[in-house]
Design a protein around this motif. Structure first.
Motif, short mmCIF file in Angstrom:
data_model
loop_
_atom_site.label_atom_id
_atom_site.label_comp_id
_atom_site.label_asym_id
_atom_site.label_seq_id
_atom_site.Cartn_x
_atom_site.Cartn_y
_atom_site.Cartn_z
N ARG A 154 26.10 49.19 33.08
CA ARG A 154 26.97 49.32 31.92
C ARG A 154 27.38 50.78 31.70
NH1 ARG A 154 23.68 46.36 27.21
NH2 ARG A 154 21.96 47.50 28.21
N ARG B 272 29.71 40.63 35.96
CA ARG B 272 28.88 41.64 35.29
C ARG B 272 28.98 42.96 36.05
NH1 ARG B 272 25.22 39.17 31.83
NH2 ARG B 272 25.10 36.90 32.02
N ARG C 247 28.25 43.26 27.56
CA ARG C 247 27.96 43.23 29.00
C ARG C 247 28.29 44.54 29.69
NH1 ARG C 247 29.48 37.64 32.14
NH2 ARG C 247 28.32 36.19 30.83
N TRP C 248 29.37 45.21 29.27
CA TRP C 248 29.91 46.31 30.05
C TRP C 248 29.69 47.68 29.44
CZ3 TRP C 248 32.01 46.16 34.92
CH2 TRP C 248 32.20 44.89 35.46
N GLU D 94 27.98 32.58 29.21
CA GLU D 94 26.66 32.85 29.78
C GLU D 94 26.23 31.75 30.75
OE1 GLU D 94 24.97 35.50 29.47
OE2 GLU D 94 26.09 36.50 27.87
#
Length: 430
Positions: free
Chosen positions: A205, A197, A135-136, A78
């Motif tokens: 996402r 990201r 994140r995804w 992060e």
């Protein structure tokens, strides 16, 4: 770089699966590195004359730091970025294992394969999967986490006989060289194919709406070490953390700690050759890939606490069964199938419970600390198994006791309550 990726990767939300593919391979290779000291032990002893307890200390150091590095790696991802953290980890792993080719003293093994490779591989572990999933992916998190968890455990089990073959034919140096080259090959792969990201390539996402704004971790600013320790301090005040920590401690105790370290030796005591025993571990790895991926699918659909209760019960009964199985070919195959399906199926439901209790922002860091508990349990079982073997003359009681802890973990899992009225509240949106 991000704009170039955005222009050359016109896959939209589906690009998340490209990222998963790269991370899957990364976890597979990192797991192979962690399995290498097991097959290097005898060749190192024979070629350099080092005592086995000294070599074991280096391997144990790597296992310990592999677990301890996880929560700090999650915060570092992060703070400085996922891609930078992974590239740095692979540089560290490749460089340290290559440097070990010039070892002449035992302390150099502790430094290269223990300290440096332990820290590096700790950044490419289960906590990496948790970070990528959060994140995804908005949906299908359990399935994807199951797939990536399976890659880590399967890599450990599948690479073991391959590395053992290298060690048997050429000693420890071909093993070190193979690991160094494999980890180096991942550096350009991660750099070119893993954006920071979804927003870095102009998408959101997988499974999210176009206006989705994922939460940003407080670790992205400030001192990441202080934040990591602060997150642990706050999590440790909750009962759910200790239930999850305890069950994952038992998970490590009953998998790579006992079975991963001592199964080959247990089979040897029963007159079964090392190659055949290593093949048994490979068979477990194949069924682990199936079982853990299916566990992820189940986690998206059913109560994760009940799933954990079933998984730990099956594992406990399998471990109790093994010493009394007679070690026939059929009995070992039955054990490999049932135990393999359950090897690390506990990861997807444990991650889901962690995210439910601590939120998407702090969940990966808290999960990193829970994974550290897994490695503490693994280290304890590795030592416990050896002590019981020396005291009893066999592994029977060690495996029975481990099986009983699995039943205890099943009971603890059913007590977990993920309600979190005040811990890490998600940011409010207008």
């Amino acid at each position: 770089m991000n704009s170039a990726i955005a222009q050359s990767r016109p896959f939209g939300q589906r690009y998340a699966f490209v990222v998963v593919g790269v991370i899957f391979v990364s976890l597979l290779i990192a797991a192979g590195l962690r399995s290498a000291p097991a097959v290097m032990m005898v060749p190192l002893e024979e070629s350099l004359g080092w005592r086995r307890d000294v070599i074991s200390f280096g391997a144990a150091t790597g296992i310990f730091l592999y677990g301890l590095a996880g929560p700090f790696a999650a915060a570092l991802m992060e703070r400085i970025g996922l891609r930078r953290t992974l590239v740095g980890a692979f540089v560290l792993m490749s460089g340290s294992t290559a440097l070990s080719l010039f070892m002449t003293e035992a302390w150099q093994f502790v430094v290269t394969w223990g300290v440096f490779s332990g820290i590096g591989s700790g950044a490419v572990a289960t906590v990496l999967g948790a970070t990528v999933v959060n994140r995804w992916f908005k949906t299908n998190r359990g399935l994807i986490m199951g797939l990536m968890s399976a890659s880590s455990a399967t890599g450990l089990l599948v690479f073991l006989p391959l590395l053992a073959s290298l060690a048997q034919s050429g000693g420890w140096r071909p093993v070190a060289l193979a690991v160094s080259i494999a980890t180096a090959c991942l550096i350009p792969l991660v750099f070119l194919l893993v954006p920071e990201r979804p927003s870095s390539i102009g998408t959101v996402r997988f499974g999210a709406e176009a206006d989705d704004v994922p939460p940003v971790s407080p670790a992205s600013q400030g001192n990441f070490i202080a934040h990591t320790l602060g997150t642990l301090k706050r999590a440790a005040t909750t009962r759910v953390f200790w239930y999850l920590f305890a069950t994952f401690f038992i998970c490590g105790f009953t998998t790579n700690g006992l079975v991963g370290t001592h199964l080959i030796a247990f089979c040897s005591d029963q007159g079964i050759g090392e190659i055949q025993a290593a093949g048994l571990l490979s068979l477990m790895g194949i069924f682990d890939l199936i079982g853990t991926t299916f566990s992820g699918w189940l986690t998206d659909r059913f109560d994760p606490r009940k799933l954990l209760g079933v998984y730990y019960s099956i594992r406990g009964l399998a471990l109790i069964y093994l010493p009394f199985s007679g070690f026939s070919g059929t009995a070992l195959i039955v054990f490999a199938v049932f135990y393999g399906l359950d090897w690390i199926a506990t990861v997807p439901p444990t991650l889901r419970l962690t995210n439910e209790a601590f939120g998407d922002r702090s969940g990966p860091i808290v999960f990193g600390w829970i994974v550290a508990g897994h490695q503490v349990g693994a280290a304890a079982a590795a030592y416990f198994g050896g002590v019981m073997r020396e005291m009893q003359g066999d592994y029977q009681l060690a495996f029975v006791i481990a099986g009983m802890t699995g039943v205890i973990a099943a009971c603890l899992a059913l007590l977990i309550n993920t309600d979190r009225p005040s811990f890490d509240p998600e940011p409010q949106t207008a």
